[in-house]
Every structure is written in structure tokens, then in C-alpha cells.
Scaffold this motif. Structure first.
Motif, mmCIF file in Angstrom:
data_model
loop_
_atom_site.group_PDB
_atom_site.id
_atom_site.type_symbol
_atom_site.label_atom_id
_atom_site.label_comp_id
_atom_site.label_asym_id
_atom_site.label_seq_id
_atom_site.Cartn_x
_atom_site.Cartn_y
_atom_site.Cartn_z
ATOM 1 N N THR A 18 16.622 -4.109 -5.533
ATOM 2 C CA THR A 18 17.827 -3.843 -4.735
ATOM 3 C C THR A 18 17.740 -4.477 -3.352
ATOM 4 O OG1 THR A 18 16.872 -1.764 -3.944
ATOM 5 C CG2 THR A 18 18.287 -1.665 -5.902
ATOM 6 N N TRP A 19 16.602 -4.974 -2.975
ATOM 7 C CA TRP A 19 16.416 -5.553 -1.643
ATOM 8 C C TRP A 19 16.614 -7.065 -1.687
ATOM 9 C CZ3 TRP A 19 12.562 -9.070 -2.113
ATOM 10 C CH2 TRP A 19 11.661 -8.892 -3.170
ATOM 11 N N GLY A 20 16.832 -7.671 -0.553
ATOM 12 C CA GLY A 20 16.931 -9.116 -0.434
ATOM 13 C C GLY A 20 18.244 -9.663 -0.953
ATOM 14 N N PRO A 21 18.345 -10.997 -0.951
ATOM 15 C CA PRO A 21 19.584 -11.624 -1.434
ATOM 16 C C PRO A 21 19.716 -11.467 -2.949
ATOM 17 C CG PRO A 21 17.921 -13.297 -0.966
ATOM 18 C CD PRO A 21 17.340 -11.979 -0.532
ATOM 19 N N ASP A 22 20.885 -11.854 -3.465
ATOM 20 C CA ASP A 22 21.071 -11.762 -4.916
ATOM 21 C C ASP A 22 20.103 -12.723 -5.620
ATOM 22 O OD1 ASP A 22 22.355 -14.098 -4.096
ATOM 23 O OD2 ASP A 22 23.870 -13.982 -5.668
ATOM 24 N N LEU A 23 19.940 -12.563 -6.919
ATOM 25 C CA LEU A 23 18.939 -13.333 -7.670
ATOM 26 C C LEU A 23 19.188 -14.834 -7.592
ATOM 27 C CD1 LEU A 23 18.433 -11.102 -10.831
ATOM 28 C CD2 LEU A 23 16.907 -11.382 -8.871
ATOM 29 N N ALA A 24 20.436 -15.263 -7.651
ATOM 30 C CA ALA A 24 20.740 -16.702 -7.596
ATOM 31 C C ALA A 24 20.313 -17.291 -6.253
ATOM 32 C CB ALA A 24 22.224 -16.942 -7.852
ATOM 33 N N GLN A 25 20.623 -16.587 -5.162
ATOM 34 C CA GLN A 25 20.239 -17.075 -3.832
ATOM 35 C C GLN A 25 18.725 -17.039 -3.671
ATOM 36 O OE1 GLN A 25 22.219 -18.477 -1.482
ATOM 37 N NE2 GLN A 25 20.313 -18.924 -0.415
ATOM 38 N N ASP A 26 18.090 -16.015 -4.186
ATOM 39 C CA ASP A 26 16.630 -15.899 -4.100
ATOM 40 C C ASP A 26 15.957 -17.036 -4.880
ATOM 41 O OD1 ASP A 26 14.451 -14.566 -3.015
ATOM 42 O OD2 ASP A 26 14.149 -13.362 -4.823
ATOM 43 N N GLN A 27 16.491 -17.366 -6.054
ATOM 44 C CA GLN A 27 15.940 -18.460 -6.854
ATOM 45 C C GLN A 27 16.135 -19.794 -6.131
ATOM 46 O OE1 GLN A 27 16.432 -18.533 -11.191
ATOM 47 N NE2 GLN A 27 17.507 -20.487 -10.895
ATOM 48 N N TYR A 28 17.295 -19.980 -5.513
ATOM 49 C CA TYR A 28 17.554 -21.208 -4.753
ATOM 50 C C TYR A 28 16.560 -21.329 -3.596
ATOM 51 C CZ TYR A 28 19.930 -24.716 -1.972
ATOM 52 O OH TYR A 28 20.210 -25.843 -1.246
ATOM 53 N N ASN A 29 16.360 -20.247 -2.860
ATOM 54 C CA ASN A 29 15.421 -20.270 -1.733
ATOM 55 C C ASN A 29 13.995 -20.570 -2.207
ATOM 56 O OD1 ASN A 29 17.514 -19.635 -0.026
ATOM 57 N ND2 ASN A 29 17.030 -17.450 0.075
ATOM 58 N N GLY A 30 13.610 -19.966 -3.326
ATOM 59 C CA GLY A 30 12.275 -20.231 -3.873
ATOM 60 C C GLY A 30 12.112 -21.692 -4.274
ATOM 61 N N GLY A 31 13.154 -22.280 -4.864
ATOM 62 C CA GLY A 31 13.106 -23.697 -5.227
ATOM 63 C C GLY A 31 13.010 -24.591 -4.004
ATOM 64 N N ALA A 32 13.729 -24.230 -2.950
ATOM 65 C CA ALA A 32 13.670 -25.017 -1.719
ATOM 66 C C ALA A 32 12.281 -24.958 -1.102
ATOM 67 C CB ALA A 32 14.713 -24.502 -0.728
ATOM 68 N N ILE A 33 11.678 -23.783 -1.097
ATOM 69 C CA ILE A 33 10.319 -23.637 -0.560
ATOM 70 C C ILE A 33 9.332 -24.442 -1.395
ATOM 71 C CG2 ILE A 33 8.425 -21.987 -0.220
ATOM 72 C CD1 ILE A 33 10.633 -19.926 0.530
ATOM 73 N N ALA A 34 9.439 -24.371 -2.711
ATOM 74 C CA ALA A 34 8.527 -25.125 -3.582
ATOM 75 C C ALA A 34 8.698 -26.623 -3.385
ATOM 76 C CB ALA A 34 8.782 -24.749 -5.045
ATOM 77 N N TRP A 35 9.928 -27.051 -3.239
ATOM 78 C CA TRP A 35 10.199 -28.481 -3.050
ATOM 79 C C TRP A 35 9.642 -28.957 -1.705
ATOM 80 C CZ3 TRP A 35 15.685 -30.904 -2.304
ATOM 81 C CH2 TRP A 35 15.613 -32.300 -2.426
ATOM 82 N N ALA A 36 9.869 -28.190 -0.658
ATOM 83 C CA ALA A 36 9.407 -28.583 0.673
ATOM 84 C C ALA A 36 7.883 -28.564 0.775
ATOM 85 C CB ALA A 36 10.010 -27.649 1.721
ATOM 86 N N THR A 37 7.257 -27.553 0.221
ATOM 87 C CA THR A 37 5.792 -27.482 0.319
ATOM 88 C C THR A 37 5.117 -28.454 -0.633
ATOM 89 O OG1 THR A 37 5.703 -25.642 -1.257
ATOM 90 C CG2 THR A 37 5.780 -25.090 1.095
ATOM 91 N N GLY A 38 5.858 -29.006 -1.587
ATOM 92 C CA GLY A 38 5.286 -30.019 -2.474
ATOM 93 C C GLY A 38 4.975 -31.307 -1.742
#
Length: 113
Positions: A18-38
Motif C-alpha cells: 500500500t506504500w509508495g507509487p503504483d506498481l507501474a510507476q515503481d517498475q518504471y523507476n526501477g528500470g530507470a535506476i537499473a539502466w542508469a547504474t548499468g
């Protein structure tokens, strides 16, 4: 990041998050972090290779300098300059004229066709 579906949606629904952004936004943010740290490992590898290249070049230069100082092998710079001088001398030699291909005589038969 461009996916419209949620990866592992069943698991996330079972957790009941129930916390944090919705699942779609959370998945997008996780992908952005993975892409940037790659890019970080690529940057580290590039820096490492550049440092090794510079060190190798310095070692080779010191080795060549020691060989020149000992007189083991001729001066590579002098040998290269001699090579360039030979190319220059070759290019300055007079060129022999090349033979022109013979032209075919114009015949009456050629004029009629």
C-alpha cells in the motif's frame, strides 16, 4: 521501462503493498535506476583500460630508451626517419611517361553502322 504490463504482478498483489507509487510507476523507476547504474561498470572498465594502456605505453617507451642507451638495437626513430627519407626520394624520382593505348583507325565500315 517501456513495458505496459507489470512484471510479477501476482506476487505484488499477494504482498498487498500500500506504500509508495503504483506498481507501474515503481517498475518504471526501477528500470530507470537499473539502466542508469548499468553505465557505472562500463565507465569503470573504460577508465581501467585507459590507465593500463598509458602504463603499457610508458613501459614500452622506457624499454626502447634502455635499448637505445645500451646500443642493443639501432635508434628506432632514426630508422623510421630513414624509411621516410627513402619514400621521399622515391617520390621525387622523375616519372617515365606511360605509353598511350593505340587508337583504332576509323574505317568506312565503322561509319556506316
Amino acid at each position: 521501462m517501456s513495458s505496459t504490463g507489470i512484471i510479477g504482478v501476482g506476487r505484488w498483489e499477494a504482498v498487498g503493498r500500500t506504500w509508495g507509487p503504483d506498481l507501474a510507476q515503481d517498475q518504471y523507476n526501477g528500470g530507470a535506476i537499473a539502466w542508469a547504474t548499468g553505465d557505472i561498470p562500463v565507465l569503470i572498465t573504460t577508465i581501467t583500460l585507459a590507465v593500463q594502456w598509458v602504463r603499457s605505453d610508458r613501459r614500452e617507451a622506457r624499454r626502447d630508451d634502455r635499448q637505445i642507451d645500451r646500443g642493443d638495437s639501432g635508434d628506432p626513430l632514426a630508422a623510421y626517419n630513414a624509411y621516410l627519407a627513402s619514400l621521399h626520394a622515391r617520390d621525387r624520382r622523375p616519372q617515365r611517361p606511360t605509353a598511350q593505348p593505340a587508337r583504332r583507325a576509323d574505317t568506312a565500315e565503322d561509319r556506316t553502322t
